[in-house]
Design a protein around this motif. Structure first.
Motif, mmCIF file in Angstrom:
data_model
loop_
_atom_site.group_PDB
_atom_site.id
_atom_site.type_symbol
_atom_site.label_atom_id
_atom_site.label_comp_id
_atom_site.label_asym_id
_atom_site.label_seq_id
_atom_site.Cartn_x
_atom_site.Cartn_y
_atom_site.Cartn_z
ATOM 1 N N PHE A 559 32.963 50.001 44.380
ATOM 2 C CA PHE A 559 33.500 49.165 43.292
ATOM 3 C C PHE A 559 34.964 48.840 43.544
ATOM 4 C CE2 PHE A 559 29.879 50.341 40.536
ATOM 5 C CZ PHE A 559 29.595 49.090 40.024
ATOM 6 N N ALA A 560 35.742 49.851 44.049
ATOM 7 C CA ALA A 560 37.164 49.589 44.305
ATOM 8 C C ALA A 560 37.332 48.540 45.391
ATOM 9 C CB ALA A 560 37.843 50.901 44.709
ATOM 10 N N CYS A 561 36.491 48.604 46.398
ATOM 11 C CA CYS A 561 36.548 47.612 47.474
ATOM 12 C C CYS A 561 36.244 46.212 46.966
ATOM 13 C CB CYS A 561 35.582 48.021 48.588
ATOM 14 S SG CYS A 561 35.548 46.878 50.004
ATOM 15 N N LYS A 562 35.215 46.115 46.137
ATOM 16 C CA LYS A 562 34.844 44.804 45.590
ATOM 17 C C LYS A 562 35.947 44.249 44.694
ATOM 18 C CE LYS A 562 30.772 44.287 47.437
ATOM 19 N NZ LYS A 562 30.527 43.179 48.397
ATOM 20 N N LEU A 563 36.554 45.106 43.906
ATOM 21 C CA LEU A 563 37.625 44.648 43.021
ATOM 22 C C LEU A 563 38.831 44.178 43.839
ATOM 23 C CD1 LEU A 563 37.466 47.330 40.171
ATOM 24 C CD2 LEU A 563 36.820 44.923 40.015
ATOM 25 N N ARG A 564 39.182 44.902 44.927
ATOM 26 C CA ARG A 564 40.292 44.471 45.777
ATOM 27 C C ARG A 564 39.986 43.124 46.428
ATOM 28 N NH1 ARG A 564 40.608 50.035 47.149
ATOM 29 N NH2 ARG A 564 39.334 49.651 49.027
ATOM 30 N N TRP A 565 38.721 42.972 46.866
ATOM 31 C CA TRP A 565 38.346 41.692 47.481
ATOM 32 C C TRP A 565 38.428 40.547 46.470
ATOM 33 C CZ3 TRP A 565 34.350 38.311 46.328
ATOM 34 C CH2 TRP A 565 34.160 37.274 47.256
ATOM 35 N N GLY A 568 42.098 39.745 45.883
ATOM 36 C CA GLY A 568 42.659 38.959 46.979
ATOM 37 C C GLY A 568 42.164 37.532 46.980
ATOM 38 N N PHE A 569 40.898 37.338 46.664
ATOM 39 C CA PHE A 569 40.333 35.985 46.614
ATOM 40 C C PHE A 569 41.014 35.140 45.535
ATOM 41 C CE2 PHE A 569 37.191 33.036 44.847
ATOM 42 C CZ PHE A 569 36.923 32.265 45.973
ATOM 43 N N LEU A 570 41.235 35.710 44.353
ATOM 44 C CA LEU A 570 41.881 34.976 43.265
ATOM 45 C C LEU A 570 43.324 34.644 43.615
ATOM 46 C CD1 LEU A 570 40.502 36.931 40.162
ATOM 47 C CD2 LEU A 570 39.820 34.661 40.962
ATOM 48 N N VAL A 571 44.032 35.568 44.286
ATOM 49 C CA VAL A 571 45.425 35.307 44.670
ATOM 50 C C VAL A 571 45.497 34.178 45.681
ATOM 51 C CG1 VAL A 571 47.424 36.297 45.860
ATOM 52 C CG2 VAL A 571 46.225 37.616 44.123
ATOM 53 N N SER A 572 44.566 34.200 46.653
ATOM 54 C CA SER A 572 44.567 33.133 47.657
ATOM 55 C C SER A 572 44.220 31.782 47.039
ATOM 56 C CB SER A 572 43.579 33.471 48.773
ATOM 57 O OG SER A 572 42.250 33.552 48.265
ATOM 58 N N GLU A 573 43.344 31.759 46.088
ATOM 59 C CA GLU A 573 42.990 30.505 45.413
ATOM 60 C C GLU A 573 44.170 29.974 44.600
ATOM 61 O OE1 GLU A 573 40.338 28.502 45.312
ATOM 62 O OE2 GLU A 573 39.341 29.643 46.902
ATOM 63 N N ALA A 574 44.938 30.904 44.025
ATOM 64 C CA ALA A 574 46.085 30.481 43.222
ATOM 65 C C ALA A 574 47.163 29.847 44.094
ATOM 66 C CB ALA A 574 46.660 31.694 42.475
ATOM 67 N N LYS A 575 47.326 30.361 45.345
ATOM 68 C CA LYS A 575 48.318 29.782 46.245
ATOM 69 C C LYS A 575 47.864 28.411 46.747
ATOM 70 C CE LYS A 575 50.125 34.207 47.875
ATOM 71 N NZ LYS A 575 50.308 35.085 49.041
#
Length: 575
Positions: A559-565, A568-575
C-alpha cells in the motif's frame, strides 16, 4: 427513406397511450399521454380541464389487475404504476377531505367536494341517523332540482331518486316535506354548503374504510379522517386517535400496527390484520399521507418513513405534496373571477341513479326492486371487487335500527321477501357484507339477503371493468370467481415466503458485515501503538507475530508503494 419515416412513426405511437379518467360528476375525461409521463402531468391536465386551483385535496385512484386500489403517485411514471396494458382507466376522487368545507376559497372546489360526499352517502360510507339522512337528502334535492314546484314534482317525486343504500317510504316523505317547506329559496351554492357543513359534523365524514380484522378475529374498518385515525366495528367507533397522538404507523405482511401516546404518557399499540399484504401496504401509505397532510405545519417537515426496523429494508415511502396549512394559505392568495360551474342536475348516473318504476309495493323494499334489473354476473363482479371499495356496515345508529328480514334461498340465487317497516329502517345499512369473510360463496347470498342494491358502479368505475362481458352464463361466472379468489391466496403465500427468505439473507449479510468490521477494528488496534494490557498479550502470541510478519507487513509495504507512486504521478501531472 419511407421505411425510416414509418418506423419512427410506429415508435412514437408505441410511446403514447390513451387514458380515461372518470370525474366526480360521472363524466369522462380522455387524453393521450406519453408512456413515461408522470402522474403529476395527468393530474394537471384534469385540473386545467376542470378549472380547479385548490387541487391539493384531490387525487387519482386506480385499481390494479389484482383488484387492489391505489392512489396514483404524482412523482412516478403512470405506466409503471398501472401494472396493466393501456388504455388506462382511473378516477378523480377527494383524497384529503377539507376539515372545514366553508373555508374553501372557491365554489368549484366546494362543488366537487359536495359530489364526493354525496357519493359517500349513497355508498354507505357516511353513516347518519334517519333525521340527519332526511335533511342531507333534502339539501341534495334543493341543490340539484331547485325549489319545489307542484307542476313539475308530482306526489312521490322524491322516491325517484336514491340517496342511500336503502330507502323507506317514511324517509322519502320526510325528505319531500323538508324540501317543500324548509329549503325554499336556497340557491344550489347555499344548499351544497349547508350539506357539507351538516356532513362535516358526522363521525364518518371523510372516512374511506379499509376492511381488517382485530387480534380476536372480529371484522373492523380502519379509516383516516381530517381529525385523526379511527376504528369502526359495526356502526360504533371503538377507537379514535388524534393525529397529534399517533407516533408511528408500521406494517409487515398483513399486520398493521398503530403506535400512539395518549394523556398522562399512556402509550398504546393497536394491531390489525388486512386481507392481503398489498391491502396492508395501501393502508399504511394512506395513513402516512393523511398524517403528513393534516399534522405537519410545513411540507419541508415531511420525512421518508420506513415500514420496518433498522436491519430490514421493508417499504420506504415519502409524501410528496403540500400540507393542509400550506394549502389554506395558498388558497387565500387566489384572486380571479369565479369560474363557471356546469351542474349536471339530478340525472341517472353511477353514483346517484334515478329510479323510475310503477306503483309502489309497500311490502317489498325499494332496493330489492332495483336489484332485479341487475344480472347475477354483475352481482358477482361487484362482490369480487368489494374488498377494495367498501362501505361501512351499520347495525344501528342513533334512532335507526336493523331491519327485520325473512329470507329464502333457492338454488344458486337468494331471493328476499322482507317487510321493512319505517320504524325498523336504517338508511345507512351497508350495501355489502363484511369484505373479509372467510367463505367466499357466503358473500353473494348475504348480499341478496340484505335486500340491498347490487351497487356495482362505484367498484366498476374504479376497476375499469367493461359491461360488455357481463352476459356470461352463471356457471362460468362462479368458476371465474373461485379462480380469482384462489390466485391472490397463492401469490400472497409465495410473496410471504420470498420476504422471509430475503429477511434471513439480510440478517446473514448484516452479521457477516459486522464480524468483518470487528475483525478490521481488532487488527487496527493490535497494530497500533496503544499500550493496553489486553493488546500487549495479543501481540506476544506466536499466531499474531506470524500474521504480523507474513501478511500485515508485506501488505502495508504494498500500500505504501502504491501511495508513493500515486503521489509521484499527481506531482508530475501538476508540473
Amino acid at each position: 427513406m419511407l421505411s425510416r419515416l414509418m418506423s419512427s412513426s410506429i415508435r412514437s405511437l408505441d410511446r403514447e397511450c390513451n387514458c380515461t379518467v372518470r370525474l366526480l360528476d360521472d363524466s369522462e375525461y380522455t387524453c393521450t399521454i406519453q408512456r413515461d409521463a408522470k402522474g403529476q402531468y395527468l393530474f394537471d391536465l384534469i385540473c386545467h380541464h376542470l378549472n380547479l386551483l385548490e387541487k391539493d385535496y384531490f387525487g387519482i385512484r386506480y385499481v390494479d389487475p389484482d383488484k387492489q386500489r391505489h392512489w396514483l403517485e404524482f412523482t412516478k411514471s403512470i405506466a409503471k404504476q398501472m401494472k396493466s396494458q393501456p388504455p388506462f382507466t382511473m378516477c378523480l376522487r377527494v383524497k384529503f377531505y377539507p376539515p372545514d368545507p366553508a373555508a374553501l376559497k372557491e365554489e368549484i372546489t366546494r362543488y366537487l367536494v359536495f359530489l364526493q360526499v354525496k357519493r359517500d352517502l349513497y355508498h354507505g360510507r357516511l353513516l347518519c341517523k334517519t333525521s340527519d339522512a332526511a335533511l342531507l337528502a333534502a339539501y341534495i334535492l334543493q341543490a340539484e332540482i331547485g325549489d319545489y314546484d307542484p307542476g313539475k314534482h308530482p306526489e312521490g317525486y322524491s322516491s325517484k331518486f336514491q340517496f342511500f343504500p336503502k330507502h323507506s317510504e317514511k324517509l322519502e316523505r320526510r325528505i319531500a316535506e323538508i324540501h317543500k317547506t324548509e329549503l325554499i329559496g336556497q340557491t344550489p351554492e347555499t344548499s351544497e354548503l349547508n350539506f357539507l357543513q351538516k356532513a362535516q359534523m358526522l363521525e364518518t365524514y371523510g372516512v374511506d374504510p379499509h376492511p381488517c380484522k382485530d387480534v380476536s378475529g372480529n371484522p373492523a374498518f380502519l379509516a383516516f379522517t381530517p381529525f385523526g385515525f379511527t376504528v369502526l366495528q359495526g356502526n360504533r367507533r371503538v377507537h379514535f386517535l388524534k393525529w397529534e397522538e399517533v407516533t408511528k404507523l408500521k406494517f409487515e405482511a398483513k399486520t398493521f400496527h398503530i403506535y400512539a401516546n395518549q394523556k398522562e404518557d399512556k402509550k398504546i399499540i393497536l394491531t390489525y390484520f388486512a386481507p392481503t399484504p398489498e391491502a396492508c401496504k395501501h393502508l399504511w401509505k394512506c395513513g402516512v399521507e393523511n398524517q403528513a397532510f393534516y399534522k405537519l405545519e410545513k411540507s419541508s417537515q415531511v420525512r421518508t418513513v420506513s415500514s420496518s426496523n433498522l436491519f430490514f429494508k421493508g417499504s420506504r415511502f415519502r409524501y410528496s405534496g403540500k400540507v393542509a396549512k400550506e394549502v389554506m394559505e395558498q388558497s387565500a392568495k387566489i384572486k380571479r373571477d369565479p369560474p363557471e360551474i356546469h351542474r349536471a342536475g339530478m340525472v341517472p348516473s353511477r353514483s346517484c341513479p334515478s329510479i323510475t318504476h310503477g306503483p309502489r309495493l309497500t311490502s317489498v323494499p325499494r332496493t330489492r326492486r332495483r336489484a332485479v334489473h341487475i344480472s347475477i354476473m354483475e352481482g358477482l363482479e361487484s362482490l369480487r371487487d368489494s374488498a377494495h371499495s367498501t362501505p361501512v356496515r351499520s347495525v344501528s345508529h342513533g334512532d335507526s335500527f336493523m331491519p327485520s328480514r325473512s329470507q329464502t334461498v333457492d338454488g344458486s340465487e337468494a331471493s328476499t321477501s322482507a317487510v321493512i317497516s319505517d320504524e325498523n329502517y336504517s338508511p345507512s345499512d351497508s350495501v355489502l357484507p363484511t369484505p373479509v369473510a372467510e367463505h367466499g360463496m357466503e358473500m353473494p347470498l348475504a348480499r341478496h339477503l340484505n335486500g340491498a342494491p347490487c351497487s356495482i358502479d362505484e367498484e366498476e368505475s374504479e376497476a375499469g371493468t367493461s359491461k360488455e362481458g357481463q352476459a356470461t352464463e352463471f356457471g362460468h361466472s362462479r368458476r371465474e370467481q373461485r379462480m380469482v379468489k384462489r390466485r391472490p391466496a397463492t401469490s400472497s403465500e409465495v410473496e410471504e415466503l420470498n420476504k422471509f427468505i430475503l429477511s434471513v439473507l439480510r440478517l446473514f449479510l448484516v452479521t457477516i458485515g459486522l464480524l468483518f468490521a470487528l475483525l478490521l477494528l481488532l487488527i487496527m488496534l493490535t497494530e497500533s501503538d496503544l499500550d493496553i494490557a489486553f493488546l500487549r498479550d495479543i501481540r506476544k502470541t506466536p499466531e499474531f507475530q506470524q500474521f504480523h510478519f507474513e501478511y500485515f507487513c508485506p501488505l502495508r509495504r504494498w500500500f505504501a508503494c502504491k501511495l508513493r507512486w500515486m503521489g509521484g504521478f499527481l506531482v508530475s501531472e501538476a508540473k
